[in-house]
Design an enzyme around this catalytic site. Sequence first.
Site, PDB file in Angstrom:
ATOM      1  N   GLU A   1       0.840  -1.205   0.000  1.00  0.00           N
ATOM      2  CA  GLU A   1       0.000   0.000   0.000  1.00  0.00           C
ATOM      3  C   GLU A   1       0.871   1.250   0.000  1.00  0.00           C
ATOM      4  OE1 GLU A   1      -3.126  -0.289  -1.096  1.00  0.00           O
ATOM      5  OE2 GLU A   1      -3.741  -1.458   0.647  1.00  0.00           O
ATOM      6  N   HIS A   2       0.485   2.222  -0.797  1.00  0.00           N
ATOM      7  CA  HIS A   2       1.223   3.485  -0.943  1.00  0.00           C
ATOM      8  C   HIS A   2       2.637   3.245  -1.479  1.00  0.00           C
ATOM      9  CE1 HIS A   2      -1.810   6.191   0.661  1.00  0.00           C
ATOM     10  NE2 HIS A   2      -2.124   5.219   1.494  1.00  0.00           N
ATOM     11  N   THR A   3       2.757   2.215  -2.264  1.00  0.00           N
ATOM     12  CA  THR A   3       4.042   1.925  -2.902  1.00  0.00           C
ATOM     13  C   THR A   3       4.010   2.277  -4.385  1.00  0.00           C
ATOM     14  OG1 THR A   3       3.183  -0.305  -3.160  1.00  0.00           O
ATOM     15  CG2 THR A   3       4.733   0.054  -1.362  1.00  0.00           C
ATOM     16  N   ASP A   4       2.806   2.344  -4.969  1.00  0.00           N
ATOM     17  CA  ASP A   4       2.750   2.492  -6.439  1.00  0.00           C
ATOM     18  C   ASP A   4       3.380   3.796  -6.914  1.00  0.00           C
ATOM     19  OD1 ASP A   4       0.530   3.974  -5.479  1.00  0.00           O
ATOM     20  OD2 ASP A   4      -0.827   3.309  -7.076  1.00  0.00           O
TER      21      ASP A   4
ATOM     22  N   GLY B   1     -15.724   5.442  -2.625  1.00  0.00           N
ATOM     23  CA  GLY B   1     -14.911   5.973  -1.534  1.00  0.00           C
ATOM     24  C   GLY B   1     -14.650   4.962  -0.446  1.00  0.00           C
TER      25      GLY B   1
ATOM     26  N   GLY C   1     -12.250   2.336  -0.636  1.00  0.00           N
ATOM     27  CA  GLY C   1     -10.963   1.654  -0.688  1.00  0.00           C
ATOM     28  C   GLY C   1     -10.946   0.442  -1.605  1.00  0.00           C
ATOM     29  N   LEU C   2     -12.027   0.271  -2.388  1.00  0.00           N
ATOM     30  CA  LEU C   2     -12.059  -0.872  -3.316  1.00  0.00           C
ATOM     31  C   LEU C   2     -11.977  -0.388  -4.757  1.00  0.00           C
ATOM     32  CD1 LEU C   2     -14.788  -3.052  -1.572  1.00  0.00           C
ATOM     33  CD2 LEU C   2     -12.320  -3.167  -1.320  1.00  0.00           C
TER      34      LEU C   2
ATOM     35  N   ASP D   1      -4.650   0.861  -9.054  1.00  0.00           N
ATOM     36  CA  ASP D   1      -6.048   0.465  -9.235  1.00  0.00           C
ATOM     37  C   ASP D   1      -6.360   0.176 -10.700  1.00  0.00           C
ATOM     38  OD1 ASP D   1      -5.984   1.185  -6.604  1.00  0.00           O
ATOM     39  OD2 ASP D   1      -6.934   3.126  -6.916  1.00  0.00           O
TER      40      ASP D   1
HETATM   41  C1  GLA Z   1      -5.435   4.496  -3.665  1.00  0.00           C
HETATM   42  C2  GLA Z   1      -4.767   4.945  -4.951  1.00  0.00           C
HETATM   43  C3  GLA Z   1      -3.707   3.951  -5.424  1.00  0.00           C
HETATM   44  C4  GLA Z   1      -2.735   3.584  -4.307  1.00  0.00           C
HETATM   45  C5  GLA Z   1      -3.504   3.245  -3.020  1.00  0.00           C
HETATM   46  C6  GLA Z   1      -2.585   3.048  -1.844  1.00  0.00           C
HETATM   47  O1  GLA Z   1      -6.183   3.349  -3.889  1.00  0.00           O
HETATM   48  O2  GLA Z   1      -5.736   5.093  -5.956  1.00  0.00           O
HETATM   49  O3  GLA Z   1      -3.016   4.490  -6.529  1.00  0.00           O
HETATM   50  O4  GLA Z   1      -1.800   4.592  -4.085  1.00  0.00           O
HETATM   51  O5  GLA Z   1      -4.449   4.234  -2.675  1.00  0.00           O
HETATM   52  O6  GLA Z   1      -1.813   1.921  -2.032  1.00  0.00           O
END
Ligand code: GLA
Length: 339
Positions: free
Chosen positions: A14-17, A100, A102-103, A151
Amino acid sequence: MIAFAPGRVNLIGEHTDYNQGLALPFAIDDGVTVDGRAIDANRIDAVAVDLDAEHSFELERPRRIRGWRAFVHGAVAELQRANVPVRGSHLRISGKVPRGAGLSSSAALEVALILALVALTDAPELDRIQLAKIGSKVENDWVGANTGLLDQLASLFGERDRALRIDFRSLDVTPVELELDGHRLVTLDSGERHANAASGYNRRRAECARAAKRLGLQSLRDATLEQAARLPSPLKQRAEHVITENARVEGAVSALQDRDMGRLGGLLDASHASLRDCYEVSTPAVEEAIGKLKSAGALGARIVGGGFGGHVLGLLPPGAEAPDGAIQVRPGPGARLLE
Ligand code: GLA
């Protein structure tokens, strides 16, 4: 012509992209459907069925606008910029991904719109990496959320029964069998909604860029924990999260290959702890949802997506009873034309 694009669950990473790192998402069965037909006018007529709303605009004039309409204007404008001769169309949009949450409802919407608009032209199919980049531009430049490519790539490359190891530096997407030996992955809604653009998401991204710059690096992908330790707070903690999270993605791939569910669960817990303590994207409602999964016997549980609310994900062992409201998720096929 009907285009469908799924939402996604991110198993880990998560938050790596946007830090050119690694992630391991999969597409889910729920998604957004766009039923499109060409019309004899230079106009887009869009209907958002679930919102009971309609919107029309001239093809030559996509413009800045708010809410769901921004996605339609953005998709048209970005395809035109990519030289796709977008035609006048009627687009009927409906979806099953909670917004909104997280999916990744936004990427599902972008990808379904883009697939539909391209399919309504005579233009050749675009390469899927290019489609993902166009979707991400819609999100960044039209919706205002500086999200990465996670995503869109998950939605476009999804495969049944497989997660996708994505390397955001090379953009290599490698399917990984998701064989859980009777364990189940479930999501649970924290009940809290977010808008990526309005939450702390853009700020976190900017902090990572600052951290990389201070270290003289192009991205945090190349940073080490020794280097991170020299950064001031909160950049230090942000960088630590990214570095350790990339390692956890590799760990999860190998745990899956070894069918070691205990190890996989431990990595999910560690990811969540890092997102809560170092990246600071958890909330009391999220912690409560995590607590419910852990009390149900989850081997691991973590926030999914950008954070600040949304869904959490848990790995339940065989026989464990899922908490009320939890929904089992499994990898499904990626975005496609249904007819
Ligand atoms: C959201 C963003 C993604 C990614 C995640 C965290 O879903 O759309 O690009 O950064 O948060 O991993």
